[in-house]
Every structure is written in structure tokens, then in C-alpha cells.
Design a protein around this motif. Structure first.
Motif, mmCIF file in Angstrom:
data_model
loop_
_atom_site.group_PDB
_atom_site.id
_atom_site.type_symbol
_atom_site.label_atom_id
_atom_site.label_comp_id
_atom_site.label_asym_id
_atom_site.label_seq_id
_atom_site.Cartn_x
_atom_site.Cartn_y
_atom_site.Cartn_z
ATOM 1 N N TYR A 47 -11.004 -24.116 -0.339
ATOM 2 C CA TYR A 47 -12.399 -24.425 -0.350
ATOM 3 C C TYR A 47 -13.275 -25.289 -1.405
ATOM 4 C CZ TYR A 47 -10.711 -19.635 1.408
ATOM 5 O OH TYR A 47 -9.695 -18.501 2.030
ATOM 6 N N THR A 48 -14.289 -25.185 -0.713
ATOM 7 C CA THR A 48 -14.743 -26.256 -1.455
ATOM 8 C C THR A 48 -16.547 -25.371 -1.846
ATOM 9 O OG1 THR A 48 -16.507 -27.035 0.176
ATOM 10 C CG2 THR A 48 -14.256 -28.063 0.313
ATOM 11 N N ALA A 49 -16.951 -26.160 -2.775
ATOM 12 C CA ALA A 49 -18.165 -25.682 -4.051
ATOM 13 C C ALA A 49 -18.943 -26.157 -3.772
ATOM 14 C CB ALA A 49 -17.433 -24.401 -4.529
ATOM 15 N N GLY A 50 -20.052 -26.199 -2.645
ATOM 16 C CA GLY A 50 -21.258 -26.678 -2.509
ATOM 17 C C GLY A 50 -22.076 -26.760 -4.108
ATOM 18 N N THR A 51 -23.603 -26.968 -4.374
ATOM 19 C CA THR A 51 -24.241 -26.661 -5.463
ATOM 20 C C THR A 51 -24.733 -25.344 -5.550
ATOM 21 O OG1 THR A 51 -26.195 -28.402 -4.531
ATOM 22 C CG2 THR A 51 -24.966 -29.520 -5.467
ATOM 23 N N ARG A 54 -22.376 -19.510 -5.537
ATOM 24 C CA ARG A 54 -21.872 -18.389 -5.829
ATOM 25 C C ARG A 54 -20.566 -17.661 -6.446
ATOM 26 N NH1 ARG A 54 -26.612 -14.601 -3.301
ATOM 27 N NH2 ARG A 54 -24.708 -14.748 -1.424
ATOM 28 N N ALA A 55 -20.030 -17.921 -8.253
ATOM 29 C CA ALA A 55 -18.928 -16.953 -8.085
ATOM 30 C C ALA A 55 -18.302 -15.697 -7.910
ATOM 31 C CB ALA A 55 -18.740 -17.421 -9.608
ATOM 32 N N GLU A 56 -19.183 -15.165 -7.070
ATOM 33 C CA GLU A 56 -18.895 -13.798 -6.518
ATOM 34 C C GLU A 56 -18.563 -14.209 -5.427
ATOM 35 O OE1 GLU A 56 -23.463 -13.648 -7.086
ATOM 36 O OE2 GLU A 56 -21.958 -14.122 -8.235
ATOM 37 N N ASP A 57 -18.971 -15.094 -4.059
ATOM 38 C CA ASP A 57 -18.568 -15.488 -3.114
ATOM 39 C C ASP A 57 -17.044 -15.957 -2.610
ATOM 40 O OD1 ASP A 57 -21.184 -13.754 -2.338
ATOM 41 O OD2 ASP A 57 -22.323 -15.856 -1.858
ATOM 42 N N LEU A 58 -16.402 -16.308 -3.785
ATOM 43 C CA LEU A 58 -15.187 -16.796 -3.668
ATOM 44 C C LEU A 58 -14.658 -15.403 -4.097
ATOM 45 C CD1 LEU A 58 -13.189 -18.996 -3.599
ATOM 46 C CD2 LEU A 58 -13.603 -19.143 -6.438
ATOM 47 N N ARG A 59 -13.689 -14.835 -2.559
ATOM 48 C CA ARG A 59 -12.822 -13.388 -2.248
ATOM 49 C C ARG A 59 -11.699 -14.092 -3.970
ATOM 50 N NH1 ARG A 59 -16.170 -11.525 2.900
ATOM 51 N NH2 ARG A 59 -17.642 -10.503 2.107
ATOM 52 N N ASP A 60 -10.734 -14.779 -3.043
ATOM 53 C CA ASP A 60 -9.352 -14.765 -3.783
ATOM 54 C C ASP A 60 -9.113 -15.867 -3.961
ATOM 55 O OD1 ASP A 60 -6.764 -14.844 -3.349
ATOM 56 O OD2 ASP A 60 -6.212 -14.338 -1.287
ATOM 57 N N PHE A 64 -6.321 -20.495 -1.620
ATOM 58 C CA PHE A 64 -6.509 -21.846 -1.151
ATOM 59 C C PHE A 64 -6.993 -22.787 -2.754
ATOM 60 C CE2 PHE A 64 -6.114 -20.297 3.427
ATOM 61 C CZ PHE A 64 -5.416 -20.891 3.432
ATOM 62 N N PRO A 65 -6.840 -24.234 -3.066
ATOM 63 C CA PRO A 65 -6.853 -24.833 -4.158
ATOM 64 C C PRO A 65 -8.438 -24.341 -3.867
ATOM 65 C CG PRO A 65 -5.337 -26.457 -2.725
ATOM 66 C CD PRO A 65 -5.375 -24.969 -1.888
ATOM 67 N N THR A 66 -9.426 -24.860 -4.942
ATOM 68 C CA THR A 66 -11.018 -25.292 -4.517
ATOM 69 C C THR A 66 -11.482 -26.123 -5.250
ATOM 70 O OG1 THR A 66 -10.964 -23.478 -6.898
ATOM 71 C CG2 THR A 66 -11.239 -21.884 -5.129
ATOM 72 N N TYR A 67 -12.466 -26.697 -4.860
ATOM 73 C CA TYR A 67 -13.016 -27.892 -5.041
ATOM 74 C C TYR A 67 -14.512 -27.868 -5.041
ATOM 75 C CZ TYR A 67 -8.569 -30.195 -3.474
ATOM 76 O OH TYR A 67 -7.517 -29.931 -3.765
ATOM 77 N N GLY A 73 -25.216 -26.439 -0.225
ATOM 78 C CA GLY A 73 -24.677 -25.528 0.495
ATOM 79 C C GLY A 73 -23.844 -24.996 -0.646
ATOM 80 N N GLN A 74 -23.070 -23.713 -0.177
ATOM 81 C CA GLN A 74 -22.395 -22.781 -0.607
ATOM 82 C C GLN A 74 -21.056 -23.219 -0.496
ATOM 83 O OE1 GLN A 74 -24.367 -19.136 -0.831
ATOM 84 N NE2 GLN A 74 -26.827 -19.826 -0.613
ATOM 85 N N TRP A 75 -20.247 -21.551 -0.662
ATOM 86 C CA TRP A 75 -18.582 -21.711 -0.317
ATOM 87 C C TRP A 75 -17.825 -21.870 1.359
ATOM 88 C CZ3 TRP A 75 -15.281 -22.322 -3.821
ATOM 89 C CH2 TRP A 75 -15.537 -21.741 -5.444
ATOM 90 N N THR A 76 -17.130 -23.160 1.665
ATOM 91 C CA THR A 76 -17.219 -23.549 3.089
ATOM 92 C C THR A 76 -15.229 -23.572 3.031
ATOM 93 O OG1 THR A 76 -19.392 -24.952 3.167
ATOM 94 C CG2 THR A 76 -17.430 -25.832 4.595
ATOM 95 N N TYR A 77 -14.580 -23.014 3.878
ATOM 96 C CA TYR A 77 -13.792 -23.690 4.136
ATOM 97 C C TYR A 77 -13.806 -24.400 5.505
ATOM 98 C CZ TYR A 77 -9.242 -23.317 6.325
ATOM 99 O OH TYR A 77 -7.728 -23.612 6.880
#
Length: 216
Positions: A47-51, A54-60, A64-67, A73-77
Motif C-alpha cells: 500500500y502507498t500513501a499519497g500526500t 488519511r490514517a483512518e483509510d488504512l484499514r489493515d 502488506f507493507p506500507t510506504y 492522492g490518497q491510499w493506493t494498492y
């Protein structure tokens, strides 16, 4: 400078390695020491986090690793079966119909590129006001995202790019709220019943890119 270089990397490219390679390439393009590039690859599940993520949009967070990507943008798989295209262009120059130094036109061009590539594969992709990405009818009276966009522009050189779902494991998107949009799902060419492998998608992307951005 010669025409845009297209590179395809086999296997799964670790995300930190991709970030490092893009950083170096963008610096070289800006210095006039390297050609512009479109880089086609796949990542392992992550999962990657854009600028704007939001923390609450990372549900699990343990799935997987997050970066932190540094793109918009926001969260993407990202994962196997998804074609990533990192687009590193010198936006001080005009590219086809995309005017020089026009970031909005560049993003519109990326959307048009995906729409035209999908059309070559028999899929009608569409923009939606207020929503990033390309959307399709899901066959159940609703709609779902089939491609995501996330870009960064550093001193008018673009990086990051697009992600087109060919045949990823769609359950992997369940660990996030994709792009912050909870009311609509995600889909893929395979889920739509389109028999297109990665090679067919790459051919469609290459042809559509020339239509939108030119072939220099």
C-alpha cells in the motif's frame, strides 16, 4: 534529446527500489543528461500513501507493507497483475496535445491515455467529476475504478504515474479505502471478463500514448 524511452521490467520491483530509480532519473532528465522515460513494471503487494492520505483509510496496516509515496492522492494498492506505468517527462516541452508547463493538461492527458488504451481493449473508461481515476460500469448497475492516477511534478519533470488493473487480486484492496472513496469499488479487466494479458495491455498503452503525448 532523443525520443521517449520505454522500459519494461520483468518480475516484481520492490517499491523502495522504484522510488530510488525514479528519483535518479528525474534528476538526470532535469539536468539534460537522460531521456524522458515511461517505465512499465509490477510491484509485490503493498500500500502507498499519497500526500492527502488519511490514517483512518488504512484499514489493515498489518496486511502488506506500507510506504509514503510523495505523490499526490490518497491510499493506493499495488500488486501482481496490475500494470504500473511511471511517466517521467520534461513538462517544459509540449507533448502531443499536452501543452508545456500545464500540469492540469498533463493530468488530463494521463486520463485520456488510459481511456484510449481501455477502448482498444473493448472497455469504456470514463472520468468522474470530483473523483480521481478512470471508472467503468461494473455490470451490477454501479461503477468501479479500473485505473488509478497519482503524480508528482518536480521542477516541471513528472514522476509516478498510473496503475491499470489487469488481473490483480481485488480482495487486496480491502486493506484500504482506495483513493479515499468508500462508496464505490474497484475492478479489473479480468473481473469484467476481458481476456487481455499484460502484453495486450502494454500494446494498448503504447499505442494510446502516442495518440495523446506524441511519439518523439
Amino acid at each position: 534529446m532523443p525520443e521517449i524511452e520505454w522500459v519494461k521490467t520483468a518480475g516484481l520491483t520492490p517499491y523502495p527500489a522504484a522510488l530510488a530509480a525514479m528519483t535518479a532519473r528525474v534528476k538526470a532528465i532535469r539536468a539534460g543528461e537522460a531521456r524522458e522515460q515511461v517505465w512499465l513494471l509490477e510491484h509485490p503487494p503493498l500500500y502507498t500513501a499519497g500526500t492527502s492520505a488519511r490514517a483512518e483509510d488504512l484499514r489493515d496496516a498489518s496486511r502488506f507493507p506500507t510506504y509514503h509515496a510523495g505523490r499526490g492522492g490518497q491510499w493506493t494498492y499495488h500488486g501482481p497483475g496490475q500494470r504500473i506505468a511511471y511517466v517521467m517527462l520534461d513538462l517544459t516541452r509540449q507533448h502531443g496535445a499536452v501543452r508545456a508547463r500545464d500540469i492540469r493538461a498533463f493530468v488530463h492527458g494521463l486520463e485520456e491515455w488510459l481511456i484510449r488504451a481501455l477502448a482498444r481493449l473493448g472497455v469504456r473508461g470514463e472520468r468522474r467529476a470530483g473523483r480521481i481515476g478512470i471508472w467503468v460500469a461494473d455490470g451490477a448497475g454501479g461503477e468501479a475504478k479500473i485505473a488509478a492516477l497519482g503524480v508528482r511534478v518536480t521542477r516541471f519533470v513528472s514522476w509516478h504515474g498510473i496503475a491499470l488493473n489487469i488481473a490483480p487480486d481485488l480482495s487486496h484492496f480491502g486493506g484500504i479505502v482506495p483513493c479515499g472513496i468508500a462508496e464505490h469499488g474497484v475492478t479489473s479487466l479480468a473481473a469484467l471478463g476481458v481476456e487481455a494479458d499484460m502484453a495486450a495491455a502494454d500494446a494498448a498503452l503504447a499505442a494510446a500514448f502516442r495518440e495523446v503525448f506524441g511519439d518523439r
